[in-house]
Design a protein around this motif. Structure first.
Motif, PDB file in Angstrom:
ATOM      1  N   GLY A 114     -23.895  27.225  -1.208  1.00 39.91           N
ATOM      2  CA  GLY A 114     -24.084  26.158  -0.404  1.00 39.91           C
ATOM      3  C   GLY A 114     -22.986  25.363   0.205  1.00 39.91           C
ATOM      4  O   GLY A 114     -22.975  24.299   0.625  1.00 39.91           O
ATOM      5  N   LYS A 115     -21.732  26.196   0.462  1.00 45.11           N
ATOM      6  CA  LYS A 115     -20.357  25.310   1.070  1.00 45.11           C
ATOM      7  C   LYS A 115     -20.101  25.855   2.241  1.00 45.11           C
ATOM      8  O   LYS A 115     -20.571  27.241   2.702  1.00 45.11           O
ATOM      9  CB  LYS A 115     -19.333  25.511   0.170  1.00 45.11           C
ATOM     10  N   LYS A 116     -19.626  25.312   3.240  1.00 44.67           N
ATOM     11  CA  LYS A 116     -19.072  25.905   4.542  1.00 44.67           C
ATOM     12  C   LYS A 116     -17.694  26.537   4.512  1.00 44.67           C
ATOM     13  O   LYS A 116     -16.897  25.966   3.657  1.00 44.67           O
ATOM     14  CB  LYS A 116     -19.085  24.611   5.506  1.00 44.67           C
TER      15      LYS A 116
ATOM     16  N   GLU B  81     -35.709  27.302   4.956  1.00 46.90           N
ATOM     17  CA  GLU B  81     -34.498  26.463   5.643  1.00 46.90           C
ATOM     18  C   GLU B  81     -33.345  26.104   4.776  1.00 46.90           C
ATOM     19  O   GLU B  81     -32.138  26.547   5.356  1.00 46.90           O
ATOM     20  CB  GLU B  81     -34.961  25.095   6.217  1.00 46.90           C
ATOM     21  N   VAL B  82     -33.423  25.876   3.675  1.00 51.54           N
ATOM     22  CA  VAL B  82     -32.360  25.937   2.943  1.00 51.54           C
ATOM     23  C   VAL B  82     -31.513  27.174   2.550  1.00 51.54           C
ATOM     24  O   VAL B  82     -30.291  27.122   2.626  1.00 51.54           O
ATOM     25  CB  VAL B  82     -32.861  25.197   1.242  1.00 51.54           C
ATOM     26  N   GLN B  83     -32.109  28.150   2.447  1.00 51.80           N
ATOM     27  CA  GLN B  83     -31.554  29.408   2.370  1.00 51.80           C
ATOM     28  C   GLN B  83     -30.865  30.025   3.597  1.00 51.80           C
ATOM     29  O   GLN B  83     -29.808  30.549   3.907  1.00 51.80           O
ATOM     30  CB  GLN B  83     -32.317  30.527   1.888  1.00 51.80           C
TER      31      GLN B  83
ATOM     32  N   ASP C  30     -29.802  27.546   5.977  1.00 53.35           N
ATOM     33  CA  ASP C  30     -28.829  26.976   6.139  1.00 53.35           C
ATOM     34  C   ASP C  30     -27.257  27.429   5.391  1.00 53.35           C
ATOM     35  O   ASP C  30     -26.097  27.454   5.798  1.00 53.35           O
ATOM     36  CB  ASP C  30     -28.846  25.455   5.707  1.00 53.35           C
ATOM     37  N   LYS C  31     -27.587  27.907   4.234  1.00 55.70           N
ATOM     38  CA  LYS C  31     -26.626  28.531   3.089  1.00 55.70           C
ATOM     39  C   LYS C  31     -25.936  29.680   4.105  1.00 55.70           C
ATOM     40  O   LYS C  31     -24.896  30.153   3.690  1.00 55.70           O
ATOM     41  CB  LYS C  31     -27.119  28.890   1.784  1.00 55.70           C
ATOM     42  N   LEU C  32     -26.748  30.585   4.345  1.00 54.64           N
ATOM     43  CA  LEU C  32     -26.103  31.706   5.279  1.00 54.64           C
ATOM     44  C   LEU C  32     -25.564  31.593   6.434  1.00 54.64           C
ATOM     45  O   LEU C  32     -24.951  32.214   7.006  1.00 54.64           O
ATOM     46  CB  LEU C  32     -27.630  32.618   5.634  1.00 54.64           C
ATOM     47  N   ASP C  33     -25.555  30.072   6.952  1.00 53.33           N
ATOM     48  CA  ASP C  33     -25.116  29.751   8.265  1.00 53.33           C
ATOM     49  C   ASP C  33     -25.594  30.723   9.317  1.00 53.33           C
ATOM     50  O   ASP C  33     -24.895  30.854  10.356  1.00 53.33           O
ATOM     51  CB  ASP C  33     -23.648  29.890   8.047  1.00 53.33           C
TER      52      ASP C  33
END
Length: 791
Positions: free
Chosen positions: A187-189, A429-431, A433-436
């Motif tokens: 979950g990091k950018k 949505e969480v997943q 977002d993690k996938l970008d």
């Protein structure tokens, strides 16, 4: 091989345990085969205090200081070892690559308590003869004694050895792509590397011309860098290339490889002065030749993509550059190629040339044009910084790449249905977002835009479900019984029908054989002559020049083969396809019998194969299929069957096959064969009904008629049935007689007639009335008479 030190440039892994992270990556679907640490305990920096030659050997006895208060004796054979040299020392207990353990011992009788190392011996260079001859590695004079040698060299690293599935895109073949995978898991950018550079006023468009003459190159972008200074790469580039298994060469070539391992985009640097002012991308000509960077002359094909200067080939696109534009000691200006070629052509080229390179391995999986641009700019930045290059302004570009974004619309229920989960919209949505992955949630429906870097994901909800599922964690799935409609298992009707007939044949004492569908065209015309033979365009041998249109030929060859090996009784069958005309094929049953059908050696009682044995077998099969009273026989139309011992098989007034003895002119042995189209047997039949045996007795009577040889028994039986009426339940032929006392042109057939009424007991008087009527009707047939006495 992925360097985790390198990945840390793009994502924060400060507090992560790399062993535990490898487990998380594997659970998310990217299999980490091994976690490799190149840290070697007991490997330190030392100083050679003295060095004495050992007489009559190439060895040296060295006293080496390995700590402030510790000196040890080491026997070393390197030609460049000398007093005052700072070196890498493996102390006893160290385990070098290849599971080579360092122990105290003696060499030529002289005590040795360690090993002075070359870079190839500690895994930092390729272990080859060239590197071995260089001797031990010489450290700088200011190297501190006793410190960890790998830390001093700044090469301590943890490597992930990945087992990447063949359908996975190349996003795990480069470090930024793998950083995105870790970012999705944690979950990091991800932060992309620096790529800003200054441009000089000189434009590439004034010095260079690009022409692409093939649709197999959809994107080609070129940039020019001048005033380069060739030299060694900085340590961080060299160390990272070594960790990835590549040998550093010089700063210009190393930057090309470094960017490829960073962005996954292969680049090619042409020496601009050797290249000239033009590049033409085209398809090669058959048997066109070029010499690649490895010094090998290659013969090309018309499906290979090549880069040319307008005349000669300067590179095989996506595989390897040409020797004639190689970067060397005198290179001052380079043209940087960053392109996308058709993956299928690259794969074919590398296979035909047996030349798989780091570049082709990435090209064959497809590339992302966004990284094609970023990799080019990154290379310019590094050349400016580490090779003193000056970047010319503008680009030369060819672009037919499809840039339409890939989007997927789906309802959350569809994802849950595919995964067997009950995720909420927020959890999905969480997943994402993690996938970008960019997405929009409107009226309960998701619209997801797939980033260009994920070429392995298609515009399909199944692929999105897989990404969400693997990040959510397959180990979080609950065990549940499938809630699916079930149906009875079994064979398809046509297969079931074929297997039932095969089982029946085995029950009747026949042995199954399997033979080739290809036969000799000369003998293939002996049977089923009315059907057109299909010849094979390029037969593998003279005895396999046609597709068989009958099974008889193959069965006869099988009998011949077994006869020559001493078998006397052969009863075989085969169920297989036959082929004829243009595109017609049918499933046929073929039977061939020779010798005895039944043998009893103890009592010396054998049942020899004849026409009636074979006829009984096919009648048993047809009755088993529910076709009783629907089949008949008539004179055979097959020219190569014995005229007096053969017949065509008729089902519902249609010929479905034939049986009988092979004509003696074809085969001297007494062989009986049968062939029928079993697809015709798979017809609708009436359901079998149970009928109890009659409680009233039946009356049986026998009689025989003398008739001409050419009169069919079918004609006589038909007349008997008509005259017998409803009380005649069964007709059975039980004797055939041929002899001089009835005339050589006549035959005698004896019949057993069964009379029965299911409602009462019949009297002799009424049976005799019907019996006499039968005699009268049959004897009215020309030249048919009743024998002088009943059988």
């Amino acid at each position: 091989m992925i360097s985790m030190n390198w990945v840390k440039d793009y994502i924060d892994l400060k507090d992560e345990n790399l062993e535990e992270l490898a487990d998380k990556v594997t659970k998310a679907g990217i299999n980490v085969e091994h976690v490799i640490s190149n840290n070697i305990p007991n490997l330190v920096v030392g100083e050679v205090l003295s060095c004495e030659d050992i007489p009559e050997t190439h060895l040296h006895k060295c006293i080496v200081k390995v700590a402030n208060n510790e000196e040890i004796q080491i026997v070393c054979g390197a030609p460049n070892v000398r007093e005052g040299l700072k070196v890498i020392v493996a102390l006893p207990g160290a385990v070098l690559p290849g599971e080579f353990k360092i122990n105290k011992g003696k060499i030529r009788g002289i005590e040795s308590n360690g090993m002075i190392c070359a870079l190839c011996e500690i895994g930092l260079e390729e272990d080859n003869e060239e590197n071995y001859k260089k001797g031990i590695h010489e450290l700088r004079e200011d190297a501190p004694i006793g410190v960890d040698a790998m830390d001093y060299l700044k090469v301590s690293d943890t490597l992930y050895d990945l087992d990447i599935h063949k359908h996975k895109n190349n996003d795990c073949l480069y470090h930024i792509g793998f950083a995105y995978e870790i970012g999705a898991i944690l979950g990091k950018k991800v932060t992309l590397p620096e790529a800003n550079y200054k441009e000089i006023d000189k434009s590439i468009k004034d010095k260079f011309e690009l022409s692409v003459n093939t649709e197999n190159c959809t994107y080609y972008k070129a940039k020019m860098v001048t005033d380069l200074q060739l030299g060694e790469s900085p340590d961080f580039i060299k160390n990272r290339l070594i960790s990835a298994g590549m040998r550093p060469i010089n700063n210009i070539v190393d930057i090309s490889n470094y960017v490829m391992l960073e962005y996954g985009q292969p680049l090619h640097f042409f020496d601009k002065d050797k290249l000239g002012n033009k590049i033409v991308v085209r398809m090669a000509k058959d048997n066109e030749q070029t010499t690649t960077l490895d010094g090998v002359e290659r013969n090309l094909k018309s499906e290979d993509i090549v880069i040319t200067d307008g005349e000669k080939i300067v590179a095989i696109a996506g595989v390897m550059g040409g020797l004639n534009t190689e970067v060397d000691q005198n290179t001052k200006t380079v043209l940087i190629e960053s392109a996308i070629f058709n993956p299928y052509n690259i794969r074919k080229t590398e296979r035909s040339l047996n030349l798989r390179s780091e570049a082709s391995m990435r090209y064959e999986k497809g590339l992302n044009y966004e990284y094609t641009n970023k990799a080019l700019d990154r290379a310019c930045y590094l050349l400016e910084k580490y090779a003193s290059g000056k970047v010319c302004k503008d680009y030369c570009i060819h672009d037919t790449e499809d840039k339409i974004p890939k989007t997927v619309n789906f309802k959350p229920e569809r994802i849950n249905s595919l995964l067997g989960l009950n995720l909420t919209n927020e959890e999905m949505e969480v997943q994402l977002d993690k996938l970008d992955f960019k997405y929009e949630l409107k009226d309960g429906d998701f619209t997801v835009t797939i980033p260009r870097r994920r070429l392995d994901i298609e515009e399909n909800v199944n692929d999105i479900a897989e990404e969400i599922g693997r990040l959510y964690g397959y180990y979080n799935l609950e065990n549940t019984m499938p809630n699916l409609p079930t149906r009875e298992g079994g064979y398809r009707p046509n297969i079931k029908h074929r297997k039932e007939i095969s089982k029946r044949c085995r029950a009747l004492g026949l042995d199954e054989v399997r033979t080739y569908s290809l036969v000799d065209s000369k003998t293939a015309e002996l049977f089923n002559a009315d059907k057109k033979l299909i010849l094979v365009p390029n037969p593998m041998s003279q005895d396999k020049t046609a597709l068989r249109k009958t099974l008889i030929q193959s069965l006869l060859e099988t009998i011949k083969y077994n006869k020559t090996r001493g078998l006397k009784d052969i009863c075989i069958y085969e169920i297989s396809k036959v082929f004829f005309d243009e595109f017609n094929e049918e499933n046929h049953l073929g039977i061939a019998m020779y010798g005895n059908y039944l043998s009893n050696n103890w009592q010396n009682q054998n049942t020899k194969v004849d026409f009636y044995i074979l006829k009984g077998i096919i009648e048993n099969i047809m009755n088993y299929c529910g076709l009783k009273n629907r089949y008949a026989y008539q004179k055979s139309t097959e020219e190569n069957m014995h005229p007096g011992m053969s017949a065509d098989i008729i089902l519902d007034k249609e010929k479905i096959g034939f049986l009988g003895r092979i004509h003696p002119s074809i085969c001297k042995d007494e062989i009986y064969v049968l062939e029928i189209n079993i697809e015709k047997l798979n017809t609708k039949t009436k359901k079998t009904k149970f009928k109890p045996a009659s409680i009233y007795p039946s009356i049986k009577k026998d009689l025989a008629f003398i008739m001409p040889l050419d009169l069919s028994n079918e004609v006589v039986e038909k007349e008997i049935k008509h005259a017998g009426g409803r009380l005649l339940k069964d007709i059975e032929v039980f004797d055939l007689y041929l002899g001089d006392n009835i005339g050589k042109d006549n035959k005698s057939i004896a019949y057993k007639l069964t009379f029965e009424d299911e409602t009462r007991t019949l009297t002799d008087e009424e049976v005799m009335k019907i019996f006499n009527n039968i005699i009268e009707k049959v004897t009215n047939i020309d030249n048919v008479v009743l024998r002088d006495k009943l059988i």
